[in-house]
Scaffold this motif. Structure first.
Motif, PDB file in Angstrom:
ATOM      1  N   LEU A 192      -8.195   3.646 -17.041  1.00 16.97           N
ATOM      2  CA  LEU A 192      -7.108   2.892 -16.421  1.00 16.97           C
ATOM      3  C   LEU A 192      -5.798   3.676 -16.412  1.00 16.97           C
ATOM      4  CD1 LEU A 192      -7.367  -0.844 -17.539  1.00 16.97           C
ATOM      5  CD2 LEU A 192      -7.900   0.169 -15.326  1.00 16.97           C
ATOM      6  N   SER A 193      -5.564   4.460 -17.441  1.00 19.18           N
ATOM      7  CA  SER A 193      -4.318   5.225 -17.533  1.00 19.18           C
ATOM      8  C   SER A 193      -4.202   6.295 -16.460  1.00 19.18           C
ATOM      9  CB  SER A 193      -4.216   5.881 -18.914  1.00 19.18           C
ATOM     10  OG  SER A 193      -5.278   6.804 -19.106  1.00 19.18           O
ATOM     11  N   ASN A 194      -5.316   6.568 -15.748  1.00 23.57           N
ATOM     12  CA  ASN A 194      -5.326   7.599 -14.710  1.00 23.57           C
ATOM     13  C   ASN A 194      -5.527   7.033 -13.313  1.00 23.57           C
ATOM     14  OD1 ASN A 194      -5.179   9.862 -16.517  1.00 23.57           O
ATOM     15  ND2 ASN A 194      -7.292   9.413 -17.095  1.00 23.57           N
ATOM     16  N   GLN A 195      -5.484   5.712 -13.166  1.00 25.33           N
ATOM     17  CA  GLN A 195      -5.799   5.132 -11.860  1.00 25.33           C
ATOM     18  C   GLN A 195      -4.844   5.630 -10.779  1.00 25.33           C
ATOM     19  OE1 GLN A 195      -6.019   0.830 -11.680  1.00 25.33           O
ATOM     20  NE2 GLN A 195      -6.682   0.835  -9.543  1.00 25.33           N
ATOM     21  N   TYR A 196      -5.408   5.859  -9.605  1.00 22.04           N
ATOM     22  CA  TYR A 196      -4.610   6.260  -8.441  1.00 22.04           C
ATOM     23  C   TYR A 196      -3.573   5.167  -8.165  1.00 22.04           C
ATOM     24  CZ  TYR A 196      -3.435   7.293  -3.566  1.00 22.04           C
ATOM     25  OH  TYR A 196      -2.767   7.559  -2.400  1.00 22.04           O
ATOM     26  N   GLY A 197      -2.311   5.580  -8.047  1.00 25.13           N
ATOM     27  CA  GLY A 197      -1.241   4.647  -7.726  1.00 25.13           C
ATOM     28  C   GLY A 197      -0.539   4.049  -8.920  1.00 25.13           C
ATOM     29  N   LEU A 198      -1.012   4.354 -10.136  1.00 20.77           N
ATOM     30  CA  LEU A 198      -0.368   3.815 -11.339  1.00 20.77           C
ATOM     31  C   LEU A 198       0.984   4.489 -11.547  1.00 20.77           C
ATOM     32  CD1 LEU A 198      -0.721   1.972 -13.881  1.00 20.77           C
ATOM     33  CD2 LEU A 198      -1.626   3.997 -15.043  1.00 20.77           C
ATOM     34  N   ALA A 199       1.990   3.684 -11.815  1.00 18.97           N
ATOM     35  CA  ALA A 199       3.348   4.214 -11.976  1.00 18.97           C
ATOM     36  C   ALA A 199       3.539   4.839 -13.352  1.00 18.97           C
ATOM     37  CB  ALA A 199       4.371   3.093 -11.765  1.00 18.97           C
ATOM     38  N   GLU A 237       0.974  -3.904  -9.163  1.00 19.71           N
ATOM     39  CA  GLU A 237      -0.044  -4.355 -10.113  1.00 19.71           C
ATOM     40  C   GLU A 237      -1.167  -5.088  -9.385  1.00 19.71           C
ATOM     41  OE1 GLU A 237      -0.507  -3.816 -13.293  1.00 19.71           O
ATOM     42  OE2 GLU A 237       1.219  -2.485 -13.351  1.00 19.71           O
ATOM     43  N   GLU A 238      -0.801  -5.867  -8.381  1.00 17.49           N
ATOM     44  CA  GLU A 238      -1.813  -6.599  -7.613  1.00 17.49           C
ATOM     45  C   GLU A 238      -2.725  -5.636  -6.864  1.00 17.49           C
ATOM     46  OE1 GLU A 238      -2.125 -10.062  -4.148  1.00 17.49           O
ATOM     47  OE2 GLU A 238      -0.170  -9.239  -4.740  1.00 17.49           O
ATOM     48  N   GLU A 239      -2.139  -4.597  -6.262  1.00 21.06           N
ATOM     49  CA  GLU A 239      -2.944  -3.617  -5.538  1.00 21.06           C
ATOM     50  C   GLU A 239      -3.836  -2.825  -6.484  1.00 21.06           C
ATOM     51  OE1 GLU A 239      -0.155  -2.407  -1.726  1.00 21.06           O
ATOM     52  OE2 GLU A 239       0.471  -1.777  -3.737  1.00 21.06           O
ATOM     53  N   LEU A 240      -3.296  -2.466  -7.643  1.00 22.71           N
ATOM     54  CA  LEU A 240      -4.102  -1.747  -8.624  1.00 22.71           C
ATOM     55  C   LEU A 240      -5.318  -2.574  -9.035  1.00 22.71           C
ATOM     56  CD1 LEU A 240      -1.255  -0.275 -10.860  1.00 22.71           C
ATOM     57  CD2 LEU A 240      -2.828   1.044  -9.433  1.00 22.71           C
ATOM     58  N   ALA A 241      -5.103  -3.865  -9.283  1.00 22.69           N
ATOM     59  CA  ALA A 241      -6.199  -4.739  -9.689  1.00 22.69           C
ATOM     60  C   ALA A 241      -7.256  -4.855  -8.591  1.00 22.69           C
ATOM     61  CB  ALA A 241      -5.656  -6.115 -10.064  1.00 22.69           C
ATOM     62  N   GLN A 242      -6.803  -4.921  -7.334  1.00 21.45           N
ATOM     63  CA  GLN A 242      -7.737  -5.018  -6.216  1.00 21.45           C
ATOM     64  C   GLN A 242      -8.529  -3.723  -6.026  1.00 21.45           C
ATOM     65  OE1 GLN A 242      -5.095  -6.010  -3.004  1.00 21.45           O
ATOM     66  NE2 GLN A 242      -5.182  -8.233  -3.392  1.00 21.45           N
ATOM     67  N   ASN A 243      -7.972  -2.614  -6.480  1.00 14.12           N
ATOM     68  CA  ASN A 243      -8.582  -1.301  -6.241  1.00 14.12           C
ATOM     69  C   ASN A 243      -9.414  -0.794  -7.412  1.00 14.12           C
ATOM     70  OD1 ASN A 243      -7.427  -1.258  -3.757  1.00 14.12           O
ATOM     71  ND2 ASN A 243      -5.987   0.396  -4.154  1.00 14.12           N
ATOM     72  N   ARG A 244      -9.852  -1.658  -8.263  1.00 14.18           N
ATOM     73  CA  ARG A 244     -10.675  -1.185  -9.381  1.00 14.18           C
ATOM     74  C   ARG A 244     -11.715  -2.227  -9.791  1.00 14.18           C
ATOM     75  NH1 ARG A 244      -5.566  -1.857 -12.528  1.00 14.18           N
ATOM     76  NH2 ARG A 244      -5.717  -3.833 -13.681  1.00 14.18           N
ATOM     77  N   HIS A 245     -12.792  -1.697 -10.335  1.00  8.81           N
ATOM     78  CA  HIS A 245     -13.787  -2.503 -11.028  1.00  8.81           C
ATOM     79  C   HIS A 245     -13.612  -2.223 -12.515  1.00  8.81           C
ATOM     80  CE1 HIS A 245     -16.312  -3.909  -7.630  1.00  8.81           C
ATOM     81  NE2 HIS A 245     -15.840  -2.814  -7.032  1.00  8.81           N
ATOM     82  N   ASP A 246     -13.399  -3.254 -13.290  1.00  6.59           N
ATOM     83  CA  ASP A 246     -13.190  -3.103 -14.732  1.00  6.59           C
ATOM     84  C   ASP A 246     -14.547  -3.088 -15.418  1.00  6.59           C
ATOM     85  OD1 ASP A 246     -12.691  -3.490 -17.485  1.00  6.59           O
ATOM     86  OD2 ASP A 246     -10.747  -4.392 -17.031  1.00  6.59           O
ATOM     87  N   GLN A 247     -14.944  -1.919 -15.886  1.00  5.98           N
ATOM     88  CA  GLN A 247     -16.271  -1.777 -16.486  1.00  5.98           C
ATOM     89  C   GLN A 247     -16.455  -2.668 -17.706  1.00  5.98           C
ATOM     90  OE1 GLN A 247     -18.417   1.928 -18.494  1.00  5.98           O
ATOM     91  NE2 GLN A 247     -18.181   2.184 -16.289  1.00  5.98           N
ATOM     92  N   THR A 248     -15.409  -2.875 -18.477  1.00  2.00           N
ATOM     93  CA  THR A 248     -15.549  -3.699 -19.677  1.00  2.00           C
ATOM     94  C   THR A 248     -15.829  -5.147 -19.311  1.00  2.00           C
ATOM     95  OG1 THR A 248     -13.164  -4.110 -19.784  1.00  2.00           O
ATOM     96  CG2 THR A 248     -13.995  -2.199 -20.951  1.00  2.00           C
ATOM     97  N   VAL A 249     -15.215  -5.629 -18.249  1.00  5.77           N
ATOM     98  CA  VAL A 249     -15.445  -7.004 -17.807  1.00  5.77           C
ATOM     99  C   VAL A 249     -16.829  -7.139 -17.200  1.00  5.77           C
ATOM    100  CG1 VAL A 249     -14.702  -8.789 -16.170  1.00  5.77           C
ATOM    101  CG2 VAL A 249     -12.991  -7.468 -17.450  1.00  5.77           C
ATOM    102  N   MET A 267       0.841  -1.197   0.000  1.00  2.27           N
ATOM    103  CA  MET A 267       0.000   0.000   0.000  1.00  2.27           C
ATOM    104  C   MET A 267       0.879   1.250   0.000  1.00  2.27           C
ATOM    105  SD  MET A 267      -3.174  -0.879  -0.088  1.00  2.27           S
ATOM    106  CE  MET A 267      -4.029   0.592   0.472  1.00  2.27           C
ATOM    107  N   PRO A 268       0.386   2.371  -0.472  1.00  2.00           N
ATOM    108  CA  PRO A 268       1.187   3.595  -0.456  1.00  2.00           C
ATOM    109  C   PRO A 268       1.336   4.112   0.959  1.00  2.00           C
ATOM    110  CG  PRO A 268      -1.031   4.077  -1.164  1.00  2.00           C
ATOM    111  CD  PRO A 268      -0.941   2.586  -1.064  1.00  2.00           C
ATOM    112  N   ASN A 269       2.152   5.113   1.108  1.00  3.51           N
ATOM    113  CA  ASN A 269       2.333   5.736   2.411  1.00  3.51           C
ATOM    114  C   ASN A 269       1.015   6.313   2.911  1.00  3.51           C
ATOM    115  OD1 ASN A 269       5.080   5.195   2.236  1.00  3.51           O
ATOM    116  ND2 ASN A 269       5.491   7.115   1.157  1.00  3.51           N
ATOM    117  N   LYS A 270       0.989   6.647   4.177  1.00  4.33           N
ATOM    118  CA  LYS A 270      -0.203   7.226   4.807  1.00  4.33           C
ATOM    119  C   LYS A 270      -0.695   8.431   3.996  1.00  4.33           C
ATOM    120  CE  LYS A 270      -1.737   8.918   9.306  1.00  4.33           C
ATOM    121  NZ  LYS A 270      -2.085  10.303   9.033  1.00  4.33           N
TER     122      LYS A 270
END
Length: 591
Positions: A203-210, A228-240, A1-4
């Motif tokens: 997706l290109s603007n997701q919080y925490g994307l490097a 990548e694992e945290e990013l996946a957990q933190n989003r709902h993929d509308q296309t899916v 997770m990112p810093n506080k």
């Protein structure tokens, strides 16, 4: 997770620009534990001013020129500033007219931590909190307006139905209203543009994307990158998720649904006749169904982006906002003297993607939508591929086409009217009634459904097709409609059902079988249109196996349109019991 999560990020610049810039203002949410970060652009005045709020997934810090250079190059220079952003009001222009502009990153986007879930209930909850926060600020006059295109328009309908405190006016420009019917599933058929849109613009603007800063896609996340694992957990993929859910009573769609009739905020809906694949339906239906006492519909033409910044349309928007956010009504918005409907009338072949040529189209005010004087006129389909005013005299016949065809070369049959003997205007709602069946191909699987793709085209007297400007400047026909035959159930008892607009619930319990050889009568909604066809012109009605010319980048997903389900021959049947027609909204000339 990112810093506080940090709360010491506010940067205020009162000197470098002709307006005050506050970056990364933190708004703590009331409806759930979270926060939203926004940029605020305020005029340099002690006067309290109204606030124009946008809340979306495109990244509040990405400059318009980086997001879509081609569009920015063609933009009205009055709306170019150091903080211009795609599809949102320009701070340079609006602060000069004594408005504050608040641009927020949605939860899970840009600098706003949390779960990315576009067009969801939580997204709307947070949006409502942002609106109420803006109305309460010391520099605000307590009135908030919403103004934006596309996603920034579609989100306005749903948050306005929530009636947040301080919301005083909305201006949704070219933006869908019904999540299921407008955006995700046309007639039950999955739309295809969502993946391109979600991958590139969300997706290109997701919080925490490097790596955002390296791509000139806004700054990197302040608290640091996520894995990548945290990013996946933190989003709902509308296309899916839209592909996994088929019916409007699925919890996925129910959680996003709302009632347009709950909207009471003054509204100015900007619809574009050329947005035939996604947004148009939302603008005219949002206007029709909203309960606002002060509501207005203005139709435009041209590309999706440029009219929003055009001097003529900006002046109308500004006049409307001045009336409801500043109590400065100079054009009859509040006293009932301004007609509620302002149409642009498409007459003549001026070409497409040519804003100067499109200035030839005239405007006309109307008192209601749809127009009360509409004459819904049936044109009958005949086995010899004509559109006639009289039903065909035929014992039995059928026309056939391959049910799938090639994705790049869909199969179709067309029906043509005779050349018009005089000028004829079509403005409003269209319904097609078809009697269809499917049979298997020799040696093939047994099909279990039929997908109908309908198009109405306009041909000039010299035989050339008249094209209009689509969302991205592509040539488009008059209008299109779609229907999955297994979802043909019409709820005639629903209070919103009309002869000129069949109402479908699209519930799981509405599914009906499609059995080989059985003939099914189907009423198909074709999206509303406008044209003034001239003497000698013709209309051509097309029934196809897939997306035909004019769909552009906004066609339909092929993943669930499998050969196992659909491959076969589709048939349109003709007999005294199987009469096929299309009802066109003919507007009599005003004497």
């Amino acid at each position: 997770m990112p810093n506080k999560i940090r709360d010491d990020l506010l940067v205020v610049d009162k000197t470098s620009f002709p307006y005050i810039v506050e970056q990364n203002v933190t708004i703590k949410l009331k409806t759930f534990d979270g926060l939203v970060r926004c940029n605020i652009y305020r005029p340099k005045t002690e006067e309290k001013v109204p606030v124009l709020v946008t809340y979306g997934p495109y990244g509040k810090d990405i400059h318009y020129s980086e997001f879509y250079m081609k569009s920015y190059d063609e933009l009205n220079p009055k709306h170019k500033s150091a903080h211009s952003s795609f599809e949102t009001p320009d701070p340079g222009f609006w602060t000069a007219h004594n408005y504050a502009v608040l641009r927020a990153d949605e939860v899970g986007i840009g600098q706003s931590p949390g779960i990315l879930d576009t067009m969801s209930k939580s997204t709307t909850d947070a949006f409502a909190d942002v609106i109420e926060w803006a109305a309460e600020q010391s520099w605000s006059n307590g009135k908030v307006g919403l103004l934006g295109i596309s996603y920034f328009a579609g989100s306005q309908w749903r948050v306005a139905a929530r009636r947040p405190k301080g919301l005083a006016a909305i201006v949704p420009v070219d933006g869908m209203a019904d999540y299921y019917r407008d955006r995700c599933r046309h007639g039950g058929i999955l739309t295809g543009f969502l993946k391109w849109w979600f991958d590139r613009q969300v997706l290109s603007n997701q919080y925490g994307l490097a790596g955002k800063a390296n791509r000139n896609w806004g700054p990197d996340t302040i608290e640091g990158d996520l894995s990548e694992e945290e990013l996946a957990q933190n989003r709902h993929d509308q296309t899916v998720e839209t592909a996994q859910h088929f019916f409007r009573d699925d919890p996925y769609y129910v959680s996003r649904d709302y009632n347009l009739q709950d909207i009471v905020t003054p509204l100015l809906s900007f619809g574009n006749w050329g947005s035939i694949m996604i947004h148009l339906h939302g603008n005219y239906e949002g206007f029709r169904l909203a309960s606002s006492e002060k509501k207005f519909l203005r139709m435009v033409v041209g590309r999706h982006d440029l009219p929003f910044y055009d001097d003529e349309h900006v002046e109308v928007i500004k006049s409307f906002l001045d009336a409801f956010l500043k109590d400065q009504d100079r054009d009859g918005w509040t006293d009932g003297t301004r007609p509620p409907v302002d149409l642009i009338l498409r007459k003549g072949n001026v070409g497409f993607n040519n804003p100067i040529a499109e200035k030839a189209f005239k405007r006309r005010f109307e008192q209601e939508w749809p127009l009360a004087r509409t004459q819904y006129t049936k044109y009958y389909l005949t086995p010899d591929r004509q559109l006639t005013r009289e039903p065909p005299s035929v014992h039995y016949d059928r026309l056939s086409y391959p049910a799938l065809g090639n994705i790049n070369n869909p199969q179709y049959i067309q029906f043509s009217s005779a050349p018009l003997s005089d000028e004829q205007e079509l403005t409003g709602y269209i319904v097609a009634h078809l009697n269809v069946s499917v049979t298997p191909l020799p040696g093939g699987t047994v099909p279990t459904d039929i997908d109908l793709f309908l198009t109405l085209r306009h041909f000039a007297a010299d035989g050339t097709e008249v094209y209009y400007t689509g969302i991205t400047g592509e040539p488009v026909p008059l209008c299109k409609g779609w229907q999955r035959v297994s979802l043909r159930t019409v709820n005639k008892d629903h209070p919103l059902h009309r002869d000129w607009l069949p109402y479908r619930d699209y519930f799981s319990c509405d599914v009906l079988p499609v059995v080989v050889g059985e003939i099914y009568p189907v009423d198909v909604e074709v999206w509303a249109t406008n044209v003034i066809a001239e003497k000698g012109d013709r209309f051509v009605f097309e029934v196809a196996s897939g997306d035909t010319q004019g769909s552009g980048n906004f066609g339909h997903d092929t993943s669930e349109r499998s050969p196992e389900k659909l491959a076969g021959m589709n048939h349109v049947h003709f007999s005294p019991q199987n009469v096929n027609w299309i009802s066109l909204p003919v507007i009599p000339a005003i004497s």
